[in-house]
Design an enzyme around this catalytic site. Structure first.
Site, PDB file in Angstrom:
ATOM      1  N   ILE A 157       0.852  -1.183   0.000  1.00  0.00           N
ATOM      2  CA  ILE A 157       0.000   0.000   0.000  1.00  0.00           C
ATOM      3  C   ILE A 157       0.888   1.233   0.000  1.00  0.00           C
ATOM      4  CG2 ILE A 157      -1.719   1.308   1.282  1.00  0.00           C
ATOM      5  CD1 ILE A 157      -2.874  -1.198   0.092  1.00  0.00           C
ATOM      6  N   LYS A 158       0.632   2.132  -0.927  1.00  0.00           N
ATOM      7  CA  LYS A 158       1.414   3.371  -0.991  1.00  0.00           C
ATOM      8  C   LYS A 158       0.813   4.418  -0.068  1.00  0.00           C
ATOM      9  CE  LYS A 158       3.172   4.827  -4.916  1.00  0.00           C
ATOM     10  NZ  LYS A 158       3.304   5.259  -6.336  1.00  0.00           N
ATOM     11  N   VAL A 159       1.651   4.934   0.833  1.00  0.00           N
ATOM     12  CA  VAL A 159       1.235   5.954   1.787  1.00  0.00           C
ATOM     13  C   VAL A 159       2.221   7.109   1.694  1.00  0.00           C
ATOM     14  CG1 VAL A 159       0.864   6.485   4.230  1.00  0.00           C
ATOM     15  CG2 VAL A 159       0.247   4.230   3.333  1.00  0.00           C
TER      16      VAL A 159
END
Length: 934
Positions: A141-143
């Site tokens: 997941i890109k945060v």
């Protein structure tokens, strides 16, 4: 010969593809890169998906099937369904890599919404949700590595998710996310949970730094800076130097005791990932950033063009750990030269968040456009034909609204969209528009009960009556269900007509009042409760919890009490119980009604950018038109939709007409020659398929040809009227933001109520209304003008002539008739309006009192000071008594008219009241015609 990219992977740096596309995946493009070039990962972002989904036909098949199978899905739901399929397919392609490398690589990245970059908890919730949706172990997941993102990263690592930290530009920001990663792992260890299959990369952006630093350098060189040679020496080198020092910190950190303790438990290092590796300056080699940042335990994410370039002519060497002293010198020089790397990187984070949000807007906008096209006849249409100047203003406003997130702020209850006061307390109508405010089962049961009655009468005012009346007149009752007669008047004739139309013993009465203390519904309740023999079982109440009406309904044994939502103002309440209880009584399937309204609610949702949001577009048009002086919305309809205007009048007038600003709705005005209209109007045309709309369509064509702005709205079926309720509610809220007012208060309505109460209370004490003196009267008419509004003329026709003559271009004339609202009187009022338009080329409005007091009355008192009003009252004969009151309905009506006139005058409007002693409207019509033709 082994691919140069594969050699890169074998040297310790993982090549990842910065690209996702349905066609590319289906044709085996990724599989080929994995097998031939050693690609071990894939990244995505909104910009990539926008290019993939917004253009071409690769996604159309899944798009169509998803939309058809998920009618209630939002735009974001649709995007995620498409994106998740791509991510899952890419993850499956990379799964052998993931398994072979024991979870150390083989990942696909999916980004949380860019709109959440500054929210910690929403980011956590979103990341967990996306992780569950994709349901693949090799998902990252890109945060974003923003201040709000750092604690989210720490929590998500503790949760066991693999995270790609994005938007890192500075060493300090990288250190913060590295700390978050380690802290998350340590938290898992403390709980006895495994950490060996959790991966993370820290995406360190490169070329964007040089683009900004080089811009500063070029400006100084152009201006003949004395440090020209030193500036040239660092041009194009700052980003690489910055990245190399970040890698040095990484090497020191993984050698620390703290990390070694985690490594012993199976922890994977958080690899630095070089992002934005495509060169921005064509003077630089296209493999500049790839060639100079090669080193073990790192990742390079490459767009296809850069990947092709490196495969063709890249240079493979362990360059990342080389030239560290030179890198330190470059950064020291940049600091000495005042290039402000810290300021640049901080600004790049903000700019990166904005760019990703812009890309998300483009992505969701493209999907919204496709959804609208796919919906076909299920979604009402809208075409705006505007003059160039207004169109440019609307376009500019929609771009501002997009950049400033107006639709998201509206749905999130951000009061700063308007005046920053209590607007957030009045947004319950958004949920109501999605069918979330009503109990479908309870309404269905009520509908079955209502079939036992021959008729139903709704006793209410304003928002409690206008929406239900529109539903009754446009959709009407279903087989075996009673018609709902909406009674919103204190006129004795109106009440008597309604009473004569029903048998109280076989009628279901609906008393509808949000506050539960509004005077008119209370008086009507008392009257009809008495006529129905005080049979509470024949009564239903709709009111907000804790109201006086709720207490009375309980005491009198009402059959049902439906609680309203205090967060919904009356004029926004049609899609709440205030509109849906009457609909249910008429046998309308309320759940089905909302299903047909759903496409508009979705199209106007928070994830629909303003430029593709039908409510926001209409709101921008209305607002910009009003600001430009086109503050009168003239409604044109095909025959079946004619009743819609009565509801729309209240919504627009009461919501926007205040502080001397606002929109004046013009409904039921007879058509005039196109050349007679000035530059103070905008026209809204609503047509229904199957209606004979040839006349109004031809008229609209002529208006457009004459340079008038026209908005055309089309409905495929009358059951779709619910969509227009919601579209116009959104539009009104947006128009309020454009105009700069609170669209949810009504500060001037209460003043007329106060005046009326004073007169009625005095009557209850003395048995008579306070005396008033006409400035002119004869055997048939009496003329009144409050305050200093005097008339020199003494002849009735001359008085009327002088009054109407005060209307200037841009003004409007209002006919306010405190008489029975019936076809005969409505036709007479229409003829008076037609005569005024012909004589003075101004807009005209009309209302029957006291009905309009709870509707357009707010705009007449608080809106633009451009009204010229003729108020008509009459001597009621016969009158009707009110149980328990000295005052009759006729007395109350006159008190309301007098209070209304006084407040209009106090607000600076031009007012004249004509009292008909013998209830002879035809006489007044004749006088007006004479006055205007003389």
């Amino acid at each position: 010969m082994t691919s140069l990219l594969k050699q890169l992977q074998e040297s310790g740096q993982a090549p990842w593809l910065d690209f996702v596309d349905r066609s590319f995946l289906k044709e085996g493009g990724l599989k080929k890169l994995v097998e031939e070039d050693g690609v071990t990962g894939v990244t995505s972002n909104p910009s990539i998906f926008e290019k993939a989904m917004g253009h071409g036909e690769a996604y159309d098949e899944q798009f169509q099937s998803f939309v058809q199978a998920n009618a209630g899905a939002s735009i974001t739901d649709t995007y995620e369904a498409l994106a998740v399929k791509d991510i899952q397919d890419a993850a499956d392609t990379l799964r052998p890599v993931y398994d072979r490398l024991d979870a150390k690589d083989g990942y696909v990245s999916l980004e949380v919404s860019p709109y959440l970059a500054n929210g910690t908890e929403p980011t956590i919730v979103e990341a967990r949700r996306l992780h569950a949706m994709v349901d693949r172990p090799n998902l990252m997941i890109k945060v974003p590595g923003t201040k709000a993102g750092v604690p989210a990263i720490r929590q998500l690592i503790e949760d066991g998710l693999s995270i790609n930290v994005t938007l890192l530009f500075s060493l300090d920001a990288y250190k913060a996310v590295a700390e978050a990663y380690v802290a998350g792992l340590e938290a898992r260890v403390a709980k006895g949970e495994p950490i060996d299959r959790i991966a993370s990369v820290a995406s360190f952006f490169v070329s964007r730094i040089d683009a900004q630093i080089d811009k500063k350098i070029d400006t100084r060189l152009k201006n003949g800076d004395g440090e020209a040679e030193a500036l040239k020496a660092v041009r194009g080198k700052v980003a690489i130097a910055n990245a190399k020092l970040a890698y040095q910190w990484f090497l020191e950190f993984v050698a620390s005791d703290r990390w070694q303790a985690l490594l012993a438990k199976g922890a994977q290092p958080q690899r630095l990932l070089w992002a934005s590796t495509g060169t921005k300056d064509p003077a630089y080699p296209d493999t500049l950033y790839v060639d100079n940042l090669i080193g073990p335990d790192t990742v390079d994410t490459l767009p296809p063009k850069t990947m092709d370039a490196f495969r063709d002519h890249g240079t493979l060497a362990q360059t990342l750990a080389d030239g560290v002293d030179e890198a330190k010198h470059v950064l020291a020089e940049a600091d000495r030269l005042g290039l402000d790397l810290a300021g640049v990187t901080e600004a790049l984070v903000e700019d990166g968040v904005k760019l990703f949000a812009d890309a998300a807007d483009s992505l969701l906008g493209a999907i919204a456009a496709k959804r609208a096209k796919a919906a076909g006849a299920k979604l009402n249409t809208m075409i705006a034909q505007l003059p160039d100047g207004l169109q440019k203003a609307v376009d500019a406003r929609l771009e501002t609204a997009r950049a400033d997130a107006w639709t998201r702020r509206l749905w999130h209850g951000d009061a700063t969209l308007w005046t920053g006061k209590d607007e957030a307390k009045w947004l319950g109508w958004l949920a109501a528009g999605q069918g979330k405010q009503v109990d479908f089962a309870a309404l269905k049961a009520l509908g079955e009960e209502a079939k036992g009655y021959k008729a139903s009468v709704l006793l209410g005012m304003g928002g409690s009556s206008l929406g239900p009346e529109v539903i009754a007149e446009i959709i009407g009752p279903k087989d075996g269900s009673p018609y709902v007669h909406a009674l919103d008047s204190t006129d004795p004739g109106q009440i008597a007509t309604t009473l004569a139309a029903v048998d109280p013993a076989d009628t279901l009465f609906l008393v509808s009042s949000k506050s539960g203390s509004t005077m008119e519904p209370e008086l009507l309740r008392a009257f009809f409760f008495d006529k129905a023999g005080k049979q509470g079982s024949h009564f239903v109440a709709v009111t907000d919890p804790g109201s006086k009406l709720e207490a009375l309904a309980k005491a009198d044994g009402f059959a049902h009490i439906f609680p309203g939502d205090p967060a919904i103002g009356g004029r926004y309440s049609v899609l709440s119980v205030f509109g849906m209880v009457p609909a249910a009584i008429m046998g309308i399937d309320v759940e089905a009604f909302f299903a047909t309204a759903a496409p508009m609610a979705q199209a106007c949702g928070p994830d629909a950018p303003p430029g593709e949001n039908p409510g926001a577009i209409l709101g921008a048009i209305l607002g910009e038109a009003a600001v430009a002086g086109r503050d009168k919305v003239t409604l044109l309809t095909s025959p079946t939709l004619k009743p819609f205007g009565s509801w729309l009048e209240q919504l627009l007038a009461e919501s926007t007409g205040k502080l001397g600003k606002g929109i004046v709705p013009v409904d039921l005005e007879p058509l005039s020659p196109v050349e007679d209209y000035g530059t103070d109007r905008i026209f809204a045309l609503l047509t229904l398929d199957g209606d004979d709309a040839s006349e109004v369509n031809a008229f609209a064509d002529a208006l457009v040809a004459a340079g008038q702005p026209v908005v055309r709205i089309g409905l495929a079926g009358k059951d779709l009227i619910g969509q227009e309720f919601f579209r116009w509610e959104i539009a009104t809220a947006i128009a309020g933001a454009v105009i700069g007012i609170d669209p949810f208060d009504q500060p001037d309505v209460e003043d007329a109520k106060v005046k009326t109460r004073e007169l009625v209370d005095a009557y209850e004490q003395s048995g008579s209304l306070a005396p008033e003196t006409p400035f002119h009267e004869d055997a048939d008419l009496a003329f009144f003008a409050p305050g200093d509004h005097s008339f020199a003329a003494t002849d009735p026709a001359a008085i009327l002539q002088a009054h109407f003559a005060s209307a200037n271009p841009g003004d409007y004339v209002g006919i306010l008739a405190y008489i029975e609202r019936n076809e005969e009187h409505a036709a007479a009022v229409a003829r008076i309006r037609e005569a005024v338009v012909k004589a003075h080329d101004v807009a005209t409005v009309a209302g029957f009192g006291p009905r309009f007091l709870h509707s357009t009355g707010q705009a007449y008192k608080g809106g633009p000071k451009s009204g010229v009003f003729l108020e008509i009252t009459r001597h009621a004969d016969p009158d009707l008594a009110i149980p328990g009151k000295k005052a009759s309905f006729g007395t109350v009506q006159v008190a309301q008219a007098r209070g209304d006139l006084d407040v209009l005058a106090e607000r600076g409007q031009r007012v004249l009241r004509v009292h008909l002693k013998h209830d002879n409207l035809a006489l007044l019509e004749e006088l007006v015609t004479t006055a205007l033709n003389s």
